[in-house]
Design a protein around this motif. Sequence first.
Motif, PDB file in Angstrom:
ATOM      1  N   LYS A  86      13.204  10.261   2.890  1.00  0.00           N
ATOM      2  CA  LYS A  86      13.398   8.814   3.040  1.00  0.00           C
ATOM      3  C   LYS A  86      14.747   8.412   2.470  1.00  0.00           C
ATOM      4  O   LYS A  86      15.482   9.224   1.920  1.00  0.00           O
ATOM      5  N   ILE A  99       8.361  11.059  -3.900  1.00  0.00           N
ATOM      6  CA  ILE A  99       8.279   9.738  -3.260  1.00  0.00           C
ATOM      7  C   ILE A  99       9.435   9.532  -2.279  1.00  0.00           C
ATOM      8  O   ILE A  99       9.277   8.912  -1.225  1.00  0.00           O
ATOM      9  N   PRO A 158       3.895   1.740  -6.800  1.00  0.00           N
ATOM     10  CA  PRO A 158       4.002   3.086  -6.199  1.00  0.00           C
ATOM     11  C   PRO A 158       2.703   3.531  -5.528  1.00  0.00           C
ATOM     12  O   PRO A 158       2.722   4.421  -4.685  1.00  0.00           O
ATOM     13  N   THR A 199       8.127  -2.524  -6.550  1.00  0.00           N
ATOM     14  CA  THR A 199       7.079  -2.059  -5.642  1.00  0.00           C
ATOM     15  C   THR A 199       6.049  -1.226  -6.386  1.00  0.00           C
ATOM     16  O   THR A 199       6.396  -0.379  -7.213  1.00  0.00           O
ATOM     17  N   LEU A 231      13.060   2.570  -2.713  1.00  0.00           N
ATOM     18  CA  LEU A 231      12.820   2.613  -1.262  1.00  0.00           C
ATOM     19  C   LEU A 231      12.853   1.237  -0.614  1.00  0.00           C
ATOM     20  O   LEU A 231      13.259   1.084   0.536  1.00  0.00           O
ATOM     21  N   THR A 232      12.413   0.232  -1.350  1.00  0.00           N
ATOM     22  CA  THR A 232      12.254  -1.102  -0.761  1.00  0.00           C
ATOM     23  C   THR A 232      13.316  -2.098  -1.241  1.00  0.00           C
ATOM     24  O   THR A 232      13.527  -3.120  -0.595  1.00  0.00           O
ATOM     25  N   ALA A 271       9.634   4.095  -6.036  1.00  0.00           N
ATOM     26  CA  ALA A 271       9.072   3.244  -4.977  1.00  0.00           C
ATOM     27  C   ALA A 271       9.942   2.008  -4.775  1.00  0.00           C
ATOM     28  O   ALA A 271      10.163   1.550  -3.648  1.00  0.00           O
ATOM     29  N   VAL A 293       2.904   3.208  -1.747  1.00  0.00           N
ATOM     30  CA  VAL A 293       3.901   3.944  -0.967  1.00  0.00           C
ATOM     31  C   VAL A 293       3.242   5.180  -0.372  1.00  0.00           C
ATOM     32  O   VAL A 293       2.643   5.977  -1.084  1.00  0.00           O
TER      33      VAL A 293
END
Lengths: 163, 441
Positions: free
Chosen positions: B339, B335, B437, B435, B430-431, B427, B440
């Motif tokens: 990133k 994931i 997943p 979130t 990342l935000t 997930a 994503v």
Amino acid sequence: MIITGRVWKFGNDINTDLIFPHAAFRVPPEEQIKLVFSDNRPGWAKQVQAGDILVAGRNFGTGSSRPGAVLLKRLGIGCLVANSINGLFFRNCISYGFPSLQCPNVFDAFEEGDIAIIDLLAGSVTNERTGQMLYGSALSESMVDTLKAGGIDELLRDKGYLE
Amino acid sequence: MAINILDGNQQDACRLPMKGEKAMGMTMAEKILAAHAGRELVKPGDILTCKVDWAANHDMFFTVGGQTDFDKVIKIANPDRCIIFLDHAVPAPTTKDAEGGIKARRFAKKHGITKMFDVGDHGVIHQMLAERGFALPGKLIACGDSHTCAAGALNSAARGFGPADMLYTWCTGENWYQVAPTILYELTGALPEMVDGKDLFLYIAGVYGDAINKNVEFGGEGVANLSISQRQSVATMCAEINAEFAIFPCDEKLLDYIRDRAVEEFTPVAPDSDAHYHEIRKIDLSRLVPYVALPHFIPDNCQPVTAVEGMPVQQVLLGSCSNGRLEDLAVAAKILQGKKVASGVRMIVTPASQRVYLDALRAGYLETLVEAGAVVTNATCGACYGGHLGLIGSGERCLSTTTRNFKGRLGTPDSEVMLAAPATVAATALTGKITDPRNVQ
């Protein structure tokens, strides 16, 4: 084995982190007992008198294997009675020689400050003020013997396993 | 000891067969307990004295004062069956922990315990019991940690004991067990993409609540679709619904996992076709979604991730005996590949053991996670028990794959811990907000 004492009430799902906080891991035993319930009822440990009784709701002692029972015993609590007790915690109670009893509906039968009379072999709990008597899961004679001995360590000592 | 901890309702549910009625078959837990007590047949309510296959303790047994008289032990029954794993506070974060390590090493030497896994060859006790081939089908395992039921993923009957019971087990080689009624979760189907074993557990805890004074077993064709790692996640977490034992059946997947690890012979157990269950609950895995456990308790307190999406977090934590295995790190690495962890969010990654650490290193997962901005820690119980390496402060919220979300578990009493599967945690990293997943890319 009959125990009589003044009641303190605690609710459902009282967990081991509340009874035996992580902060108590690294302090001496005499300091550990001051931390019992310090997160959910600050100052309570100072108000406890020898022989007081804990009455709780369901699932008392959920959580870790750290033995909160031994802290409650050292604090002077005479007995724990709860609607239900986590299996690991209940073992800890008996193994550390801390009297405890599972008794459905006991939470609703008491107000804080009431006097409870507990017969461990009969499995009964009586509220002196109301006269109400409830029946829970009686302890066996061997469990009561373990309690009277002061816990498993004392049994091991008797058998020559411990100095 | 003759002990009766069952209440009236439970006694009725697991009554003895009437005259002329066929004796009921046994569940997996009943079979393992019977075998270790030298009995043909056992039933709920029975009190048994059982010989234990393995008795394991971790560093807290030696570190926390006033729990046991271990330093006064004269003899132990069977040193070859005792294991010491240092996991909670290693390498020692305080001098008190360092002293605990000294006591553990001294005890092992004095009593001839050769199976001691010290710093450098360490990992979380439940991961180590499985990874090093001690947890095997049909075995009875006692261990001084509440998440011991983890070994049930490997068809073992394993449960946590407190320090006094562990001392008794080390000294005598046996302990008492009361046979509990068993709840069967019958699984069908397969988990959808981005839905994990942790989500299966959170669904069970959220919908069915706890299982105080009961065993939990898993069966049905759906079991074959769960990886061993996913089963370990589910079995570990069953401590949080207060199950006595949590046991999966043995199958080809498990035998593959065990093949090169097993330290001794073993005998798999399966439930009898007429085993008596307290209740049978059916779950179609294909209908599950990612779940989140809300603060500060798990049973009856879990929601689909969609119900809490958007809640800000300051930290995410990937690790523990529940979800610190290679498969968990792989999910997160996939994931987070290429990133970055959101600004203002700390991502802590704690492999479950040194071997997991090394395998994840070789597979490139750790590189991916560090490049994304995560901090990879030593393999330890660390933050999960509120000890070290990743605690949170006042007003902070952590979404974690760890085992427990009690008030103040990972830090101050006014912080919040929410639990989820590795994909949801990654997930969210990342935000910076909880979130789903599945959304994503």
